[in-house]
Motif scaffolding. Sequence first.
Motif, short mmCIF file in Angstrom:
data_model
loop_
_atom_site.label_atom_id
_atom_site.label_comp_id
_atom_site.label_asym_id
_atom_site.label_seq_id
_atom_site.Cartn_x
_atom_site.Cartn_y
_atom_site.Cartn_z
N SER A 60 1.70 14.55 -6.41
CA SER A 60 1.70 14.66 -7.87
C SER A 60 0.29 14.33 -8.34
O SER A 60 -0.02 13.18 -8.68
N MET A 61 -0.57 15.34 -8.36
CA MET A 61 -1.98 15.11 -8.65
C MET A 61 -2.20 14.57 -10.06
O MET A 61 -3.20 13.93 -10.34
N ARG A 62 -1.24 14.81 -10.96
CA ARG A 62 -1.38 14.27 -12.31
C ARG A 62 -1.28 12.74 -12.32
O ARG A 62 -1.78 12.10 -13.23
N ASN A 63 -0.61 12.19 -11.29
CA ASN A 63 -0.35 10.74 -11.26
C ASN A 63 -1.21 9.99 -10.24
O ASN A 63 -0.90 8.86 -9.90
N LYS A 64 -2.27 10.61 -9.77
CA LYS A 64 -3.04 9.93 -8.73
C LYS A 64 -3.80 8.73 -9.30
O LYS A 64 -4.19 8.71 -10.46
N PHE A 65 -3.95 7.72 -8.43
CA PHE A 65 -4.68 6.48 -8.74
C PHE A 65 -4.07 5.70 -9.89
O PHE A 65 -4.78 4.99 -10.62
N LEU A 66 -2.74 5.79 -10.06
CA LEU A 66 -2.10 4.96 -11.07
C LEU A 66 -1.97 3.54 -10.54
O LEU A 66 -1.53 3.33 -9.41
N LEU A 121 4.33 0.01 -7.30
CA LEU A 121 3.14 -0.38 -6.55
C LEU A 121 1.98 0.59 -6.75
O LEU A 121 1.00 0.55 -6.00
N GLY A 122 2.09 1.45 -7.74
CA GLY A 122 1.02 2.39 -8.02
C GLY A 122 1.11 3.65 -7.15
O GLY A 122 2.10 3.87 -6.44
N THR A 123 0.07 4.47 -7.21
CA THR A 123 0.04 5.72 -6.45
C THR A 123 -1.29 5.81 -5.70
O THR A 123 -2.24 5.08 -5.98
N ASP A 124 -1.34 6.74 -4.74
CA ASP A 124 -2.56 6.91 -3.95
C ASP A 124 -3.39 8.08 -4.47
O ASP A 124 -3.17 8.58 -5.58
N ASN A 125 -4.31 8.55 -3.66
CA ASN A 125 -5.22 9.61 -4.09
C ASN A 125 -4.56 10.97 -4.21
O ASN A 125 -5.16 11.92 -4.73
N PHE A 126 -3.32 11.11 -3.73
CA PHE A 126 -2.57 12.35 -3.89
C PHE A 126 -1.41 12.18 -4.87
O PHE A 126 -0.55 13.06 -4.97
#
Length: 275
Positions: free
Chosen positions: A41-47, A55-60
Motif C-alpha cells: 500500500s504505497m499510499r501508507n508507506k512510512f506511517l 506498529l506503523g508501516t514499512d517502505n512498501f
Amino acid sequence: MTLRRLFRHRLFVTGLILFGIIAFMAAAAPWITDINPNRLSMRNKFLPPGGDFVLGTDNFGRSLWSRVVWGARLSVIIGVSVVALNAVFGTLIGALAGYFRRLDNVLMRINDALMAFPAILLAIGVTAMLGPSTANVIIALGIVYVPRTARIVRASVIVLREMEYVQAAVAAGAGHWRILRRHILPNAMAPMIVQLSFLFAYAVLSEATLSFLGLGAVPPTPTWGNIMAEGRDFMRDAPWIIAIPGVTLMITVLGLNMLGDGLRDVLDPRLRIQQ
C-alpha cells in the motif's frame, strides 16, 4: 516437586511469561491480525506507529504489526525444528560416543572438526552452499548445533555408564540398547533439557542473522531478520522499521535465556546443594 520448584523460581517464571507472549503471537497469528503481511500500500508507506497501523508501516506500506507477528511464527517454527534435530541426532551421537568406546574417537573427531568453525560462519557457509530457504536454514543450524548437544550428552553418558546400577544391569545380562534406553538416557536428560532451551534462543538469533544477510527465508516471506535488513536504509526517517523487530527478537532471546537459567538452577543437583 520439580514443577513446584520451577514455578517458585522468579527467573524461570519471568522467562516463561516473556517467551509465552511470543509463542502466543506465533500460534495465534491468523487470528490476531487479519492483514496480509505482504500486502502493498504505497499510499501508507512510512506511517509511524498508531492509528490504523499499530506498529506503523514499512517502505512498501506493509503493516509492521502483521509482519512481526508472522515473523514470530517462522522464528518459533525454526527454533522448534532445530531443537528437535538436536534432541534426536545430538542425543544419538552423544549416546553412541559415550557408551561405545570404539566409536568415541571417530565421532568426537568429526564433532571437533565441526566445532572448530565459529557457529555463525559455519551456518553462513552451509546456507550459501545450499541456497537461501527456510528448510536450508534449519539444516544449517542443525549441522552447527548438533555437535554441541552431542558433547554434552556424551559427557553425561561417560559418567553414568560407570555407575553401580548400570554395572548391575550389565551383570544381570541386560543388552546395551536396553541399558541405554532404560538406565542411562533418562538420567542424562536434565543437562540436555537445559542445553536445548539455550539452543532455542541461539537458533532464533542465528536465523535472524542469516535472514538479515539475505541467506534466510526468501523475501517477501516476513522474518525478523529481513524486516530489519529492509529497514536499515531508513533508520533515520523511519526507525521503527528496524527497532520493533529488534526489540521483539531481544525479548524472545531474553525470555529463553531466563528459562534456561531457571531450568539449570532447578535441575542441576550441585546448584541445589549449594543453595
